[in-house]
Scaffold this motif. Structure first.
Motif, PDB file in Angstrom:
ATOM      1  N   ILE A  13       0.824  -1.210   0.000  1.00 52.96           N
ATOM      2  CA  ILE A  13       0.000   0.000   0.000  1.00 52.96           C
ATOM      3  C   ILE A  13       0.863   1.267   0.000  1.00 52.96           C
ATOM      4  O   ILE A  13       1.758   1.411   0.837  1.00 52.96           O
ATOM      5  CB  ILE A  13      -0.941   0.013   1.225  1.00 52.96           C
ATOM      6  CG1 ILE A  13      -1.841  -1.230   1.184  1.00 52.96           C
ATOM      7  CG2 ILE A  13      -1.772   1.273   1.257  1.00 52.96           C
ATOM      8  CD1 ILE A  13      -2.837  -1.310   2.291  1.00 52.96           C
ATOM      9  N   CYS A  14       0.609   2.163  -0.931  1.00 50.23           N
ATOM     10  CA  CYS A  14       1.336   3.432  -1.013  1.00 50.23           C
ATOM     11  C   CYS A  14       0.664   4.468  -0.107  1.00 50.23           C
ATOM     12  O   CYS A  14      -0.548   4.681  -0.200  1.00 50.23           O
ATOM     13  CB  CYS A  14       1.348   3.971  -2.433  1.00 50.23           C
ATOM     14  SG  CYS A  14       2.446   3.084  -3.530  1.00 50.23           S
ATOM     15  N   ILE A  15       1.457   5.125   0.734  1.00 51.62           N
ATOM     16  CA  ILE A  15       0.920   6.153   1.638  1.00 51.62           C
ATOM     17  C   ILE A  15       1.825   7.375   1.618  1.00 51.62           C
ATOM     18  O   ILE A  15       3.022   7.265   1.364  1.00 51.62           O
ATOM     19  CB  ILE A  15       0.909   5.718   3.125  1.00 51.62           C
ATOM     20  CG1 ILE A  15       0.875   4.213   3.259  1.00 51.62           C
ATOM     21  CG2 ILE A  15      -0.220   6.373   3.874  1.00 51.62           C
ATOM     22  CD1 ILE A  15       1.131   3.792   4.667  1.00 51.62           C
ATOM     23  N   GLN A  16       1.245   8.512   1.932  1.00 53.60           N
ATOM     24  CA  GLN A  16       2.060   9.696   2.172  1.00 53.60           C
ATOM     25  C   GLN A  16       2.494   9.681   3.627  1.00 53.60           C
ATOM     26  O   GLN A  16       1.667   9.539   4.525  1.00 53.60           O
ATOM     27  CB  GLN A  16       1.240  10.949   1.915  1.00 53.60           C
ATOM     28  CG  GLN A  16       1.671  11.698   0.673  1.00 53.60           C
ATOM     29  CD  GLN A  16       0.767  12.845   0.430  1.00 53.60           C
ATOM     30  OE1 GLN A  16      -0.361  12.666  -0.022  1.00 53.60           O
ATOM     31  NE2 GLN A  16       1.233  14.030   0.742  1.00 53.60           N
ATOM     32  N   ALA A  17       3.789   9.833   3.844  1.00 57.06           N
ATOM     33  CA  ALA A  17       4.317   9.705   5.203  1.00 57.06           C
ATOM     34  C   ALA A  17       3.894  10.876   6.082  1.00 57.06           C
ATOM     35  O   ALA A  17       3.605  11.965   5.598  1.00 57.06           O
ATOM     36  CB  ALA A  17       5.833   9.632   5.151  1.00 57.06           C
TER      37      ALA A  17
ATOM     38  N   TYR B 269      -0.301  -6.031   5.692  1.00 55.01           N
ATOM     39  CA  TYR B 269      -0.021  -5.198   4.515  1.00 55.01           C
ATOM     40  C   TYR B 269       1.407  -4.715   4.573  1.00 55.01           C
ATOM     41  O   TYR B 269       2.038  -4.738   5.631  1.00 55.01           O
ATOM     42  CB  TYR B 269      -0.980  -4.014   4.445  1.00 55.01           C
ATOM     43  CG  TYR B 269      -0.739  -2.962   5.496  1.00 55.01           C
ATOM     44  CD1 TYR B 269      -1.214  -3.117   6.791  1.00 55.01           C
ATOM     45  CD2 TYR B 269      -0.018  -1.798   5.187  1.00 55.01           C
ATOM     46  CE1 TYR B 269      -0.975  -2.167   7.754  1.00 55.01           C
ATOM     47  CE2 TYR B 269       0.217  -0.833   6.152  1.00 55.01           C
ATOM     48  CZ  TYR B 269      -0.270  -1.031   7.428  1.00 55.01           C
ATOM     49  OH  TYR B 269      -0.037  -0.090   8.384  1.00 55.01           O
ATOM     50  N   THR B 270       1.925  -4.294   3.426  1.00 51.78           N
ATOM     51  CA  THR B 270       3.267  -3.727   3.369  1.00 51.78           C
ATOM     52  C   THR B 270       3.146  -2.253   3.020  1.00 51.78           C
ATOM     53  O   THR B 270       2.715  -1.910   1.911  1.00 51.78           O
ATOM     54  CB  THR B 270       4.100  -4.424   2.269  1.00 51.78           C
ATOM     55  OG1 THR B 270       3.877  -5.822   2.372  1.00 51.78           O
ATOM     56  CG2 THR B 270       5.568  -4.094   2.402  1.00 51.78           C
ATOM     57  N   PRO B 271       3.492  -1.373   3.957  1.00 52.01           N
ATOM     58  CA  PRO B 271       3.378   0.053   3.626  1.00 52.01           C
ATOM     59  C   PRO B 271       4.583   0.523   2.811  1.00 52.01           C
ATOM     60  O   PRO B 271       5.708   0.111   3.054  1.00 52.01           O
ATOM     61  CB  PRO B 271       3.369   0.719   5.005  1.00 52.01           C
ATOM     62  CG  PRO B 271       4.114  -0.221   5.885  1.00 52.01           C
ATOM     63  CD  PRO B 271       3.935  -1.601   5.328  1.00 52.01           C
ATOM     64  N   ILE B 272       4.322   1.363   1.813  1.00 47.72           N
ATOM     65  CA  ILE B 272       5.399   1.997   1.040  1.00 47.72           C
ATOM     66  C   ILE B 272       5.135   3.495   1.133  1.00 47.72           C
ATOM     67  O   ILE B 272       4.141   3.990   0.593  1.00 47.72           O
ATOM     68  CB  ILE B 272       5.378   1.527  -0.423  1.00 47.72           C
ATOM     69  CG1 ILE B 272       5.505   0.014  -0.481  1.00 47.72           C
ATOM     70  CG2 ILE B 272       6.496   2.193  -1.219  1.00 47.72           C
ATOM     71  CD1 ILE B 272       5.297  -0.564  -1.852  1.00 47.72           C
ATOM     72  N   THR B 273       6.004   4.207   1.852  1.00 41.72           N
ATOM     73  CA  THR B 273       5.686   5.609   2.128  1.00 41.72           C
ATOM     74  C   THR B 273       6.419   6.561   1.192  1.00 41.72           C
ATOM     75  O   THR B 273       7.525   6.301   0.750  1.00 41.72           O
ATOM     76  CB  THR B 273       6.052   5.970   3.579  1.00 41.72           C
ATOM     77  OG1 THR B 273       7.386   5.566   3.813  1.00 41.72           O
ATOM     78  CG2 THR B 273       5.135   5.301   4.559  1.00 41.72           C
TER      79      THR B 273
ATOM     80  N   ARG C 139       4.375  -0.207  -8.162  1.00 36.19           N
ATOM     81  CA  ARG C 139       5.135  -0.534  -6.953  1.00 36.19           C
ATOM     82  C   ARG C 139       4.221  -0.918  -5.813  1.00 36.19           C
ATOM     83  O   ARG C 139       4.650  -1.496  -4.828  1.00 36.19           O
ATOM     84  CB  ARG C 139       6.023   0.645  -6.543  1.00 36.19           C
ATOM     85  CG  ARG C 139       7.233   0.800  -7.448  1.00 36.19           C
ATOM     86  CD  ARG C 139       8.168   1.859  -6.947  1.00 36.19           C
ATOM     87  NE  ARG C 139       8.708   1.567  -5.624  1.00 36.19           N
ATOM     88  CZ  ARG C 139       9.378   2.438  -4.904  1.00 36.19           C
ATOM     89  NH1 ARG C 139       9.588   3.642  -5.377  1.00 36.19           N
ATOM     90  NH2 ARG C 139       9.835   2.112  -3.719  1.00 36.19           N
ATOM     91  N   CYS C 140       2.953  -0.539  -5.904  1.00 39.39           N
ATOM     92  CA  CYS C 140       2.006  -0.960  -4.881  1.00 39.39           C
ATOM     93  C   CYS C 140       0.679  -1.300  -5.548  1.00 39.39           C
ATOM     94  O   CYS C 140       0.386  -0.823  -6.635  1.00 39.39           O
ATOM     95  CB  CYS C 140       1.829   0.132  -3.834  1.00 39.39           C
ATOM     96  SG  CYS C 140       1.507   1.744  -4.539  1.00 39.39           S
ATOM     97  N   ASP C 141      -0.111  -2.116  -4.855  1.00 38.28           N
ATOM     98  CA  ASP C 141      -1.410  -2.505  -5.405  1.00 38.28           C
ATOM     99  C   ASP C 141      -2.467  -1.479  -5.066  1.00 38.28           C
ATOM    100  O   ASP C 141      -3.439  -1.311  -5.794  1.00 38.28           O
ATOM    101  CB  ASP C 141      -1.857  -3.851  -4.805  1.00 38.28           C
ATOM    102  CG  ASP C 141      -0.724  -4.852  -4.736  1.00 38.28           C
ATOM    103  OD1 ASP C 141      -0.100  -5.053  -5.787  1.00 38.28           O
ATOM    104  OD2 ASP C 141      -0.462  -5.393  -3.640  1.00 38.28           O
ATOM    105  N   VAL C 142      -2.270  -0.824  -3.943  1.00 40.42           N
ATOM    106  CA  VAL C 142      -3.309   0.041  -3.409  1.00 40.42           C
ATOM    107  C   VAL C 142      -2.696   1.389  -3.032  1.00 40.42           C
ATOM    108  O   VAL C 142      -1.545   1.452  -2.609  1.00 40.42           O
ATOM    109  CB  VAL C 142      -3.932  -0.578  -2.132  1.00 40.42           C
ATOM    110  CG1 VAL C 142      -5.115   0.234  -1.660  1.00 40.42           C
ATOM    111  CG2 VAL C 142      -4.318  -2.015  -2.372  1.00 40.42           C
ATOM    112  N   LEU C 143      -3.488   2.443  -3.198  1.00 46.97           N
ATOM    113  CA  LEU C 143      -3.044   3.756  -2.734  1.00 46.97           C
ATOM    114  C   LEU C 143      -4.103   4.240  -1.764  1.00 46.97           C
ATOM    115  O   LEU C 143      -5.299   4.146  -2.051  1.00 46.97           O
ATOM    116  CB  LEU C 143      -2.935   4.704  -3.926  1.00 46.97           C
ATOM    117  CG  LEU C 143      -2.234   6.042  -3.740  1.00 46.97           C
ATOM    118  CD1 LEU C 143      -1.829   6.578  -5.089  1.00 46.97           C
ATOM    119  CD2 LEU C 143      -3.103   7.060  -3.047  1.00 46.97           C
ATOM    120  N   THR C 144      -3.668   4.717  -0.607  1.00 50.43           N
ATOM    121  CA  THR C 144      -4.665   5.187   0.344  1.00 50.43           C
ATOM    122  C   THR C 144      -4.454   6.652   0.695  1.00 50.43           C
ATOM    123  O   THR C 144      -3.325   7.123   0.786  1.00 50.43           O
ATOM    124  CB  THR C 144      -4.684   4.325   1.625  1.00 50.43           C
ATOM    125  OG1 THR C 144      -5.744   4.787   2.455  1.00 50.43           O
ATOM    126  CG2 THR C 144      -3.379   4.403   2.386  1.00 50.43           C
ATOM    127  N   SER C 145      -5.553   7.369   0.817  1.00 50.93           N
ATOM    128  CA  SER C 145      -5.545   8.794   1.150  1.00 50.93           C
ATOM    129  C   SER C 145      -7.000   9.188   1.407  1.00 50.93           C
ATOM    130  O   SER C 145      -7.890   8.352   1.305  1.00 50.93           O
ATOM    131  CB  SER C 145      -4.975   9.599  -0.015  1.00 50.93           C
ATOM    132  OG  SER C 145      -4.962  10.963   0.310  1.00 50.93           O
TER     133      SER C 145
END
Lengths: 365, 341
Positions: free
Chosen positions: B149-153, B172-176, B191-197
């Protein structure tokens, strides 16, 4: 006996393999099989990376248009930059008043031209005017509120204009302050020296981002109501104080490099402290540290982008804000490339100017 | 060290009390004297507050400021905007630099109680959601076990995400990333399956994909983010003006009053609710210390809530966000305003 005049044969031109393009290539790129291999490899890598870039930035790019629909070629969308160009330059400055910024820029260029002419007689006075008179004119041009010019709030200043204002004020104010601090740090008077050391170490000890935060977030809380002053001014004061500490250390480096004999000679001539500094020590010291000074200036110029974290719209902040326009979402790369190119032009210009200055002032031994 | 901290905290608290106390009841007078409302907005957030190539501010948060200006002055143009970053927004309000803050700010207990602020209502119900590629074939967030999962740090988003996955017993694996542009590029590159915001931002990010229709926003919302205008504590009069400016827009939508038909309704309507909102009968602007046609000015110049929503973030904008939670209570949403009577 006849005199035999010996006339040497005219020199043969060097073999083709050692001159011209071919010679250069052979000598530098293909001198051995290993070098040839490396050359070919490097050329391949450059080709592979540069071509897509050129393709993206020029060949497939869209240049003309007014909306994102005009960007259909798949390459860079420079339309975004051209539509927003005025804002990148002037920020939110009212369009009807933008001539004031242009006038200021033209005036500055006109004033600077004589400075590059070798034998211009009044260089000293002109320099003084650029350093002290021009900022006042510039202030009234930009801010208005006098001479029939409409007052423009600093919150509307932005774009490259704001970047240049921040850098110029920082540079012009930090140098004299830095020189004074450097002299103070080397002074024989304990209090002056202690104060200078404390000031320099305090400001060098905190990151610029903290200084800006303090200026914009903390300071207003401590001021009495209604006594709040301009955010830009707060940031400027922070930048100048911060920068002067760095400048002081650069100048101190120059002062320490001057041989003791120079100080003693100045004293032997019966010069007062200020005269010996102003006439003998500083001219030599400053000349020595030109690379250091320009280095600090370039760093400052780039550091000005940090003001975006306190909500001032410098060039970079303006670009970031523009990429948030729903009509132009997704063109941030074009914006950042434009910012990078603009910053590079200014920084490279400064660096070339400093090199020219060094050559000119080089009086050598 | 401890001692110092206490001193500076006391000084800070004193400064805060001082600045809030000196303002009590005076904001409206000060605003009238200045001749404009000083409104804090973002430095640029798609749909909420953004400036166009002419430097004109638009957005759902910006229209909130204009509504207040319309109510106070009868002129929605009498407003000046102060772009603020997330870190300085509350200071700007506390120190009196701005009169109101309309900056995509979540209403939470901490902010409402600790910072000397008052939230005047909710002009957008947001919540954290998930953006996934259509190819993944995922229909619900509960199927996301083991996803990258892609996140803004550095945002509360990270915390909410962890909470949600822990409560569901999923991994889940966070990618910040630091900035939203990087996040969406990483998502696009796979690079990620999901983007959360926040959901409102997911729509803004989706446009930036080469093929926006290739990704979908999942229906689940994992956090509550009620966003609304904020004013300083200690000035009830001003607080009410902001609250009722928002209510007027919601009531106008409910009553079917829009900027297009309000003049006709003013002439012809016999509905007492409509007549009260327009200021033809009832208490009018008296209690708020505003002109009688305060709500009329808002609707005429800014529009009702539906117009504001659709123009900035809804069908009329590139974002195309559906009303969802922000629909009126009568239409299945939770936007509900007290009546004007």
């Amino acid at each position: 006996m006849a005199v035999i005049q010996h006339t040497p044969h005219e020199d043969l031109p060097p073999p083709v393999s050692q001159t011209g393009v071919i010679g250069w290539l052979r000598q530098n790129l293909f001198s051995s099989w290993l070098n040839s291999l490396l050359t070919l490899l490097a050329a391949y890598i450059v080709w592979k990376t540069l071509m897509p870039l050129i393709d993206w930035a020029f060949i497939k790019a869209d240049w003309i248009g007014t909306s994102r629909e005009d960007c259909s070629s798949g390459g860079a969308c420079w339309v975004f930059v051209s539509v927003r160009f005025k804002q990148f330059m002037y920020g939110l400055y009212p369009e009807a008043e933008q001539w004031r910024i242009n006038l200021m820029a033209i005036l500055f260029v006109l004033l600077m031209i004589p400075m590059f002419i070798k034998n211009f007689p009044w260089k000293k006075w002109l320099g003084m005017f650029i350093l002290f008179g021009f900022p006042i004119i510039g202030y009234y041009l930009l801010s208005g509120g006098a001479f029939g010019l409409e007052h423009i709030e600093t919150s509307l200043w932005g774009g490259l204009t704001l970047t240049l204002v921040l850098a110029a004020v920082g540079i012009v104010a930090a140098l004299p302050l830095g020189i004074l601090l450097a002299l103070g740090r080397r002074s024989k008077m304990p209090i002056v020296r202690a104060l200078s050391v404390a000031f320099i170490e305090l400001w060098r000890g905190v990151p610029l981002i903290t200084v800006l935060f303090m200026a914009s977030v903390m300071l207003p809380l401590f001021l009495p109501e209604g006594a709040q002053f301009d955010k830009l001014l707060r940031a400027l004061i922070g930048i100048v104080l911060f920068q002067s500490a760095y400048m002081a250390e650069v100048v101190r480096g120059g002062l320490q490099a001057i041989p003791k004999g120079q100080y003693e000679a100045a004293e032997a001539l019966g010069l007062s402290y200020w005269k010996s500094m102003g006439l003998i020590i500083l001219p030599q010291a400053l000349k020595l540290v030109i690379p250091g000074i320009v280095n600090t200036f370039i760093a400052l110029f780039k550091d000005t982008t940090l003001v975006l974290i306190i909500g001032l719209f410098d060039l970079l902040a303006m670009i970031q804000s523009a990429t948030q326009d729903t009509k132009w979402l997704g063109f941030s790369i074009e914006g950042y490339v434009f910012a990078a190119v603009t910053f590079w032009i200014f920084c490279f210009g400064m660096s070339r100017y400093s090199q020219a200055l060094e050559r000119k002032l080089h009086t050598g031994h | 060290m401890n001692h110092k901290a206490v001193i500076s905290a006391t000084a800070l608290a004193a400064a805060m009390t001082f600045s809030t106390a000196s303002h009590a009841g005076a904001t409206l007078d000060a605003v009238k004297e200045k001749g404009h409302v000083q409104c804090g907005v973002t430095t640029g957030l798609a749909g909420f507050s953004q400036s166009n190539d002419k430097g004109v501010w638009t957005g759902i948060d910006v229209d909130m400021c204009r509504a207040v200006a319309a109510a106070v002055f009868g002129d929605a143009g009498k407003v000046k905007f102060t772009p603020l970053t997330a870190k300085e927004r509350f200071t700007a309000l506390q120190s009196g630099e701005i009169d109101m803050l309309s900056r995509n700010t979540t209403w939470t207990l901490t902010r409402d109680s600790n910072l000397g602020l008052n939230f005047a209502g909710v002009n957008y119900y947001d919540g954290q959601g998930f953006l996934v590629s259509k190819d993944l074939g995922v229909k619900s967030a509960t199927e996301l076990d083991g996803a990258a999962i892609c996140i803004q740090a550095g945002t509360t988003t990270e915390l909410n995400l962890a909470d949600y996955f822990r409560s569901k017993g999923m991994k889940y694996t966070p990618i910040t990333f630091d900035r939203s542009e990087e996040t969406i590029k990483a998502f696009e590159a796979g690079r990620c399956d999901v983007l959360t915001s926040d959901q409102s931002q997911l729509y803004a990010l989706r446009i930036q994909l080469a093929k926006p229709e290739s990704a979908i926003v999942l229906p689940e919302v994992v956090s509550k983010e009620p966003l609304g205008p904020v004013v300083r504590n200690g000035d009830e009069d001003w607080f009410k003006i902001v609250r009722w400016s928002l209510s007027a827009m919601l009531n106008a939508e409910e009553l079917g009053i829009s900027s297009a038909n309000i003049d006709d309704l003013k002439e012809s309507s016999t509905n007492p609710n409509v007549r009260r909102l327009i200021g033809l009968e009832g208490i009018k602007g008296q209690g708020l210390g505003l002109p009688d046609d305060w709500a009329y000015s808002i609707v005429k110049q800014v529009g009702n809530y539906s117009e504001v929503f659709e123009r900035n973030v809804g069908k009329g904008s590139a974002l195309g966000i559906s009303r969802g939670l922000n629909a009126l209570w009568a239409d299945g949403g939770i936007q509900y305003a007290p009546p004007i009577r």
